[in-house]
Design a protein around this motif. Sequence first.
Motif: not given
Length: 472
Positions: A235-246
């Motif tokens: 899930d690349t969406g989770a990777w992106k949101s996790g990297a910015t601390g969602s």
Amino acid sequence: MGLQDYVSVTEKGAMKLDTPNMLHFVATEKHLAKHNDEILLYEQEQWIDAKKYLNAIYSQYPGYNANIKSTINAVVEGYSNNPLLTSNIKWNAANYVEFNNGIYSFGSNTLLPKTYDKYQTIKIDCNYVDGATSEILDNTLKMILPDERTRESYLSYLGYIFYKDNLKFGKWTVNYGLTHTCKSTIGNIIVNLLNRTDLVAMIQPKDLGARFISKYTYNKLLLYCDDLTDGYINDTGAWKSGATGSIERIEAKGKDSFTSKERSFCKLIANSNTLLKTQEGQFDDAMKRRTLVFPFNEQILEDDPRYDPELISKLYTDEVEEALVYKSIQAFRKVLQRGEFDETNEMKSYLTELVDSNRQHELLLRELDLDYMQLDDAYNVFNKACINRNMTSMRFDWFTKNLKLPVKHGYIMSEEPRILDKMLYDIALLIDPKIKNKEYAELLGFTKTRTTRNGKKVYIMREKKVSSDLDS
């Protein structure tokens, strides 16, 4: 005055607790405060759950029972909106890191005494020692990462782990290199340190699915995947949101799911012998912005004179931990001042290669001539091409999203719509109503034919074969 002064015993020997005055004492003397819907108090230089603490204290007295426990819990919960609650606390401020011997401030670069107004939900189980050094750590770092600039950048990412904010820099990292390049050697020191207070989640490639953020990041500083070689990011969406601390819906073990009150500040390190793969080649520019790739190119095999089978055990010491913490935090302070991580040309080239390697399906789509075909037929052609190239087949929704060609009436048509072979007669009518005229249709080279599709009898347009001299 102390907590024992609010306990008395009735004539019948029952325990009696002056809960209102006791809670007033706790609120004023122990800085009763609220955080994430929990009422906490400050005791022995740390914030702890008020209900659990008070029940643990009073359970030692004769006559303590379920009614006393319920009373304590009810009174504590009743304080949730009380003006006596401490309100000037810096909740998990990114600039502070709590160690055994004090609270380090990134802002002043000094170690401060522990005080109630700097609340931390996490504590690093070692001392922060200004100027800490370790010869074996220095030699190991130089052996594994000979390039000084890469080494400094890698240390800065380790320091970033302690910084409780992802939004400003928004980076997760991949350690990439062949086997025997000691990718996990330094990482394991940080993992061992954080694991003592349950601040790291060890994950496998299979864990990187659609819910890995909500399941693993809560109250963690680090996600660590020691071998991503045979796995991929689901899930690349989770990777992106996790990297910015969602802010996520958390599925913490032993708790009902709940929405976090603060952004995640968990970082991720993944070691891999091959370039990171995504399930559907979706390594877009947003993924690129959120990923650092550290090259580990120095292979150290058993016949190498630098090889030391006891190296790991030699690195698991307080001296090495303190030196690594100090060096990494100081390296990250330069990132804070600069406003970005330092990426060498080699790091950038590996990142570009990573992006390109995850766009093979897009390149294949550009190579195939899928124009003027029914969409389902074009998808079958694409799938067969994937199989022929030993590539994982993509889902239909990915195919349509990345096709980059207009689709009309279920057919790919980059220019003017036109009648095609085996096109349903009803669709052909939408494109050119004049084909109702048999002579006109034949002039275009088509004839109306009855056939069976999906068990139903339908009319289609078929191209008339043009006879040649050879046919006669």
